[in-house]
Each structure stands twice: as structure tokens, then as C-alpha cells.
Design an enzyme around this catalytic site. Sequence first.
Site, PDB file in Angstrom:
ATOM      1  N   GLY A 258     -25.606  -7.558  -5.910  1.00 14.63           N
ATOM      2  CA  GLY A 258     -24.222  -7.718  -6.328  1.00 14.63           C
ATOM      3  C   GLY A 258     -23.514  -6.399  -6.568  1.00 14.63           C
ATOM      4  O   GLY A 258     -23.815  -5.380  -5.943  1.00 14.63           O
TER       5      GLY A 258
ATOM      6  N   SER B 222     -29.712  -8.718  -2.211  1.00 17.04           N
ATOM      7  CA  SER B 222     -29.390  -9.136  -3.572  1.00 17.04           C
ATOM      8  C   SER B 222     -29.157  -7.902  -4.426  1.00 17.04           C
ATOM      9  O   SER B 222     -29.862  -6.909  -4.303  1.00 17.04           O
ATOM     10  CB  SER B 222     -30.533  -9.975  -4.162  1.00 17.04           C
ATOM     11  OG  SER B 222     -30.215 -10.401  -5.470  1.00 17.04           O
TER      12      SER B 222
ATOM     13  N   ARG C  82     -17.025  -5.888  -1.472  1.00 21.56           N
ATOM     14  CA  ARG C  82     -17.777  -5.433  -2.652  1.00 21.56           C
ATOM     15  C   ARG C  82     -19.147  -4.892  -2.278  1.00 21.56           C
ATOM     16  O   ARG C  82     -19.555  -3.822  -2.729  1.00 21.56           O
ATOM     17  CB  ARG C  82     -17.947  -6.594  -3.650  1.00 21.56           C
ATOM     18  CG  ARG C  82     -16.679  -6.997  -4.374  1.00 21.56           C
ATOM     19  CD  ARG C  82     -17.006  -8.001  -5.471  1.00 21.56           C
ATOM     20  NE  ARG C  82     -17.643  -9.208  -4.961  1.00 21.56           N
ATOM     21  CZ  ARG C  82     -17.016 -10.331  -4.691  1.00 21.56           C
ATOM     22  NH1 ARG C  82     -15.716 -10.416  -4.853  1.00 21.56           N
ATOM     23  NH2 ARG C  82     -17.670 -11.392  -4.257  1.00 21.56           N
ATOM     24  N   MET C  83     -19.870  -5.638  -1.454  1.00 16.93           N
ATOM     25  CA  MET C  83     -21.224  -5.231  -1.092  1.00 16.93           C
ATOM     26  C   MET C  83     -21.212  -4.172   0.010  1.00 16.93           C
ATOM     27  O   MET C  83     -21.872  -3.142  -0.096  1.00 16.93           O
ATOM     28  CB  MET C  83     -22.031  -6.454  -0.652  1.00 16.93           C
ATOM     29  CG  MET C  83     -22.261  -7.477  -1.727  1.00 16.93           C
ATOM     30  SD  MET C  83     -23.634  -7.087  -2.828  1.00 16.93           S
ATOM     31  CE  MET C  83     -25.031  -7.536  -1.787  1.00 16.93           C
ATOM     32  N   GLY C  84     -20.465  -4.421   1.074  1.00 13.51           N
ATOM     33  CA  GLY C  84     -20.460  -3.498   2.201  1.00 13.51           C
ATOM     34  C   GLY C  84     -19.975  -2.114   1.823  1.00 13.51           C
ATOM     35  O   GLY C  84     -20.527  -1.099   2.274  1.00 13.51           O
TER      36      GLY C  84
ATOM     37  N   GLU D 198     -31.918 -19.114  -8.255  1.00 14.50           N
ATOM     38  CA  GLU D 198     -30.881 -18.534  -9.124  1.00 14.50           C
ATOM     39  C   GLU D 198     -29.990 -19.634  -9.707  1.00 14.50           C
ATOM     40  O   GLU D 198     -29.656 -19.609 -10.900  1.00 14.50           O
ATOM     41  CB  GLU D 198     -30.058 -17.548  -8.307  1.00 14.50           C
ATOM     42  CG  GLU D 198     -28.859 -16.944  -8.988  1.00 14.50           C
ATOM     43  CD  GLU D 198     -28.019 -16.168  -7.988  1.00 14.50           C
ATOM     44  OE1 GLU D 198     -26.854 -16.559  -7.776  1.00 14.50           O
ATOM     45  OE2 GLU D 198     -28.523 -15.193  -7.405  1.00 14.50           O
TER      46      GLU D 198
ATOM     47  N   GLY E   1     -17.448  -4.338   7.721  1.00 11.00           N
ATOM     48  CA  GLY E   1     -17.148  -5.155   6.548  1.00 11.00           C
ATOM     49  C   GLY E   1     -17.404  -4.366   5.287  1.00 11.00           C
ATOM     50  O   GLY E   1     -18.555  -4.115   4.915  1.00 11.00           O
ATOM     51  N   LEU E   2     -16.321  -3.951   4.617  1.00 14.17           N
ATOM     52  CA  LEU E   2     -16.436  -3.040   3.476  1.00 14.17           C
ATOM     53  C   LEU E   2     -15.943  -3.682   2.181  1.00 14.17           C
ATOM     54  O   LEU E   2     -15.229  -3.069   1.395  1.00 14.17           O
ATOM     55  CB  LEU E   2     -15.651  -1.758   3.773  1.00 14.17           C
ATOM     56  CG  LEU E   2     -16.046  -1.024   5.059  1.00 14.17           C
ATOM     57  CD1 LEU E   2     -15.132   0.175   5.290  1.00 14.17           C
ATOM     58  CD2 LEU E   2     -17.504  -0.581   5.006  1.00 14.17           C
TER      59      LEU E   2
ATOM     60  N   ARG F 255     -11.370  -4.634   8.773  1.00 16.80           N
ATOM     61  CA  ARG F 255     -10.112  -5.004   9.412  1.00 16.80           C
ATOM     62  C   ARG F 255      -8.897  -4.499   8.630  1.00 16.80           C
ATOM     63  O   ARG F 255      -7.791  -4.443   9.158  1.00 16.80           O
ATOM     64  CB  ARG F 255     -10.032  -6.518   9.587  1.00 16.80           C
ATOM     65  CG  ARG F 255     -10.030  -7.322   8.302  1.00 16.80           C
ATOM     66  CD  ARG F 255     -10.026  -8.812   8.598  1.00 16.80           C
ATOM     67  NE  ARG F 255     -10.038  -9.611   7.379  1.00 16.80           N
ATOM     68  CZ  ARG F 255     -10.070 -10.941   7.369  1.00 16.80           C
ATOM     69  NH1 ARG F 255     -10.105 -11.601   8.522  1.00 16.80           N
ATOM     70  NH2 ARG F 255     -10.097 -11.607   6.231  1.00 16.80           N
TER      71      ARG F 255
ATOM     72  N   LYS G 167     -34.128 -15.192   1.132  1.00 15.43           N
ATOM     73  CA  LYS G 167     -32.958 -14.958   0.273  1.00 15.43           C
ATOM     74  C   LYS G 167     -32.260 -16.286  -0.069  1.00 15.43           C
ATOM     75  O   LYS G 167     -31.757 -16.461  -1.184  1.00 15.43           O
ATOM     76  CB  LYS G 167     -31.971 -14.025   0.983  1.00 15.43           C
ATOM     77  CG  LYS G 167     -30.649 -13.797   0.255  1.00 15.43           C
ATOM     78  CD  LYS G 167     -30.850 -13.220  -1.143  1.00 15.43           C
ATOM     79  CE  LYS G 167     -29.581 -12.607  -1.738  1.00 15.43           C
ATOM     80  NZ  LYS G 167     -28.425 -13.473  -1.763  1.00 15.43           N
TER      81      LYS G 167
ATOM     82  N   HIS H 272     -34.199 -17.791  -2.792  1.00 13.13           N
ATOM     83  CA  HIS H 272     -33.902 -16.962  -3.965  1.00 13.13           C
ATOM     84  C   HIS H 272     -32.626 -17.440  -4.645  1.00 13.13           C
ATOM     85  O   HIS H 272     -32.574 -17.604  -5.866  1.00 13.13           O
ATOM     86  CB  HIS H 272     -33.777 -15.499  -3.512  1.00 13.13           C
ATOM     87  CG  HIS H 272     -33.086 -14.577  -4.474  1.00 13.13           C
ATOM     88  ND1 HIS H 272     -31.715 -14.541  -4.633  1.00 13.13           N
ATOM     89  CD2 HIS H 272     -33.574 -13.637  -5.311  1.00 13.13           C
ATOM     90  CE1 HIS H 272     -31.391 -13.626  -5.526  1.00 13.13           C
ATOM     91  NE2 HIS H 272     -32.498 -13.063  -5.958  1.00 13.13           N
ATOM     92  N   ASN H 273     -31.586 -17.693  -3.849  1.00 13.08           N
ATOM     93  CA  ASN H 273     -30.321 -18.126  -4.429  1.00 13.08           C
ATOM     94  C   ASN H 273     -30.405 -19.542  -4.982  1.00 13.08           C
ATOM     95  O   ASN H 273     -29.755 -19.874  -5.976  1.00 13.08           O
ATOM     96  CB  ASN H 273     -29.202 -18.019  -3.393  1.00 13.08           C
ATOM     97  CG  ASN H 273     -28.719 -16.592  -3.230  1.00 13.08           C
ATOM     98  OD1 ASN H 273     -29.425 -15.647  -3.537  1.00 13.08           O
ATOM     99  ND2 ASN H 273     -27.512 -16.426  -2.728  1.00 13.08           N
TER     100      ASN H 273
END
Length: 343
Positions: free
Chosen positions: A125, A123, A10-12, A200, A7-8, A31, A193, A196-197
Site C-alpha cells: 500500500g 502488497s 499511489r503504488m506505481g 485480509e 501507471g503512476l 496518461r 496475492k 492473501h487479500n
Amino acid sequence: MQIGIIGLGRMGGNISVRLSRHGHEVVLFDRDPAVVSAVHGRSENSLEANGLQDVVSKLNAPRVVWVMLPAGKITQDTVDTLSGLLEPGDIIIDGGNSYYKDDIRRARTLREKSIHYVDVGTSGGVYGLDRGYCMMIGGAKDAVDHIDPILSALAPGIGDVERTPGRDADHLDPRAEQGYLHCGPAGSGHFVKMVHNGIEYGMMQAFAEGFDVLRSKNSADLPEAERFDLNMPDIAEVWRRGSVVSSWLLDLCANALAKNESLSDYTGEVADSGEGRWTIEAAIEEAVPVPVLSQALFTRFRSRSGNNFGEKLLSAMRFQFGGHVEQHLTEKKHGGEVSDKKE
């Protein structure tokens, strides 16, 4: 150290690049082959894979595979497939925002095959590539210790943040100062987490409501002598300088308001990504009152049926820290629904 990243987005993608910058060999799979090629082009020490089997075949035992996918079926299906490909002693990391009770169940199932499962609440982003990621980790100690080189490379480090007095006590984990923490057994990382959210949500809502009050002080409904035409960008900026409410979220408010004081680029339709709901559910199970967190979540629901300035500021903050695009804009562009699962 070798690691596979599944999984690539934004984060990956950025996690893969940051690890490669720190000398780790990253095996990449998404994918979308074009995404794999793009991340490979940004990652000096990486290999492209064309499927889960190919990822596993390119890794040396004990293998470490990081799954960075939206919570739910796609993550579950990926973990199930990997469990049939990996061997005893290998490690699956879920770095997304899975529900912590799913983590507990998956860890129990994988334990029967002697495969380790580690949940990492992540966390940071879109800023994490350069700033590093704050990580909350759940899992068995030996598995977490094994992947420590990966975690320390992703973490922001102590940086220029002033040390908290008393942190030298023996019962305190020194890794917390580096920006990552082994919270406990499987599920505990995503639980921390999740809360945490939820927090947020409440913090963002407070800023949104406060700026809405400031902006509305020039309302024609007020006596003329009591109206103030206040400059929102300047107020956000001055609060950043020595104020008690200074924070990264306030920085994002200042950025958004400086670019467009009316926030006309946003409708104020604010999505919720799941963790806020799960936080409220946990509070109900524990009989803990959370009126601020609950109201912040319910306000996001309301935002989808009529929006004010505060809700536009919420959208602006979400876009800046996570690249979250308002759902209606994505639907117009792509002709379908979007499920936004990462805060």
C-alpha cells in the site's frame, strides 16, 4: 537496471521512486502528463515518456516494462499494445491485481512471440515506499531471475523481523525472508496475492466485529450493572503491546481510533476490490470450505445498505493502508463512480 513503469498512481508512483532511490533508471508513463512530471520530480534517476512507444524506445534490450494499472480492460489493452512494440526476450510485468486466469492466458499468448510475462502480486500500500513491498511472483524462472535486482530493491528485506526456526533447510527459498517469492509459473503470483487479500478481508472483519462488541457494551438495552463505558483507543493500544492479536492491522485500528474515537469521518460503506470474490470462486472450484472469508466478503456487500461501528472501522483501516476513499465521498467530490482495485 532499466525499467519502464506504466501507471503512476499511489503504488506505481511510489514503486518508481523506490527503484530510483536504489539506483535503477526508471522510464515513467501515465496518461496524465502532470502525474508523470510529479513522479519525475521525486525520482532522481528517471526519464519521462509520452506514450507506450516512447517508453519502449527509451529502454535497452532486453526491455523490462512494469504495468501498474487496475485489473481488467485497461491492463489487457496495455499488454496487447506492448506485445506489438516489444521484441523477443523482452519482459512484461503485471504488478497490479489481475485475475490469475488472465495471467495464464496472457503468458501463453505472449510466449508465441517469445515475450516473457511475469505476474507480481504486490502488497504494501501507501507504506511501501519506505517499508518496501511484499511480492508474490509468477513466471518462467529465467525471466524472474533476470528481474531479481528490481525485485530485491522493492522488497523490504529481512529487517528486524525475527527469523523463523528451520529456514535454513535446502528446500526453502531464501528470498521469502527478504519479502519476495517466486511462487511458480505464470498466474501463481497473483493467485497467492488473491488469497492473501481474501485472508485480509477475514482478519479485518474480525477486528471490526470485536471492537463493535466492545463499543456496544454500554448499550441502554443491557442491565445497568452490566454496562461498561470502554475506551476504544486505549484498548486498541494495550492490545498492541504483547497481545496475541497484535498486528499491523491492529496498529491501523489504534491510529484511527486515537484520531477520532467515534470514526465519524467514515460512513462504513466498505468497497471490495475483486480479489475477495475471486478467492471465494477458487474455493468453490476446489471444494474448500471458507466460511470466514465468505462472510467477510458478504459483510462488505451489506455495509452499503446500512452501517455500524465495525464497518466504519473497516473503512478506516482500508483508508490507512491503501489510501482507499469511501466510494460515496469520491462520488460527491468528483460527480462520478470510482472503481477501487488495490488492497
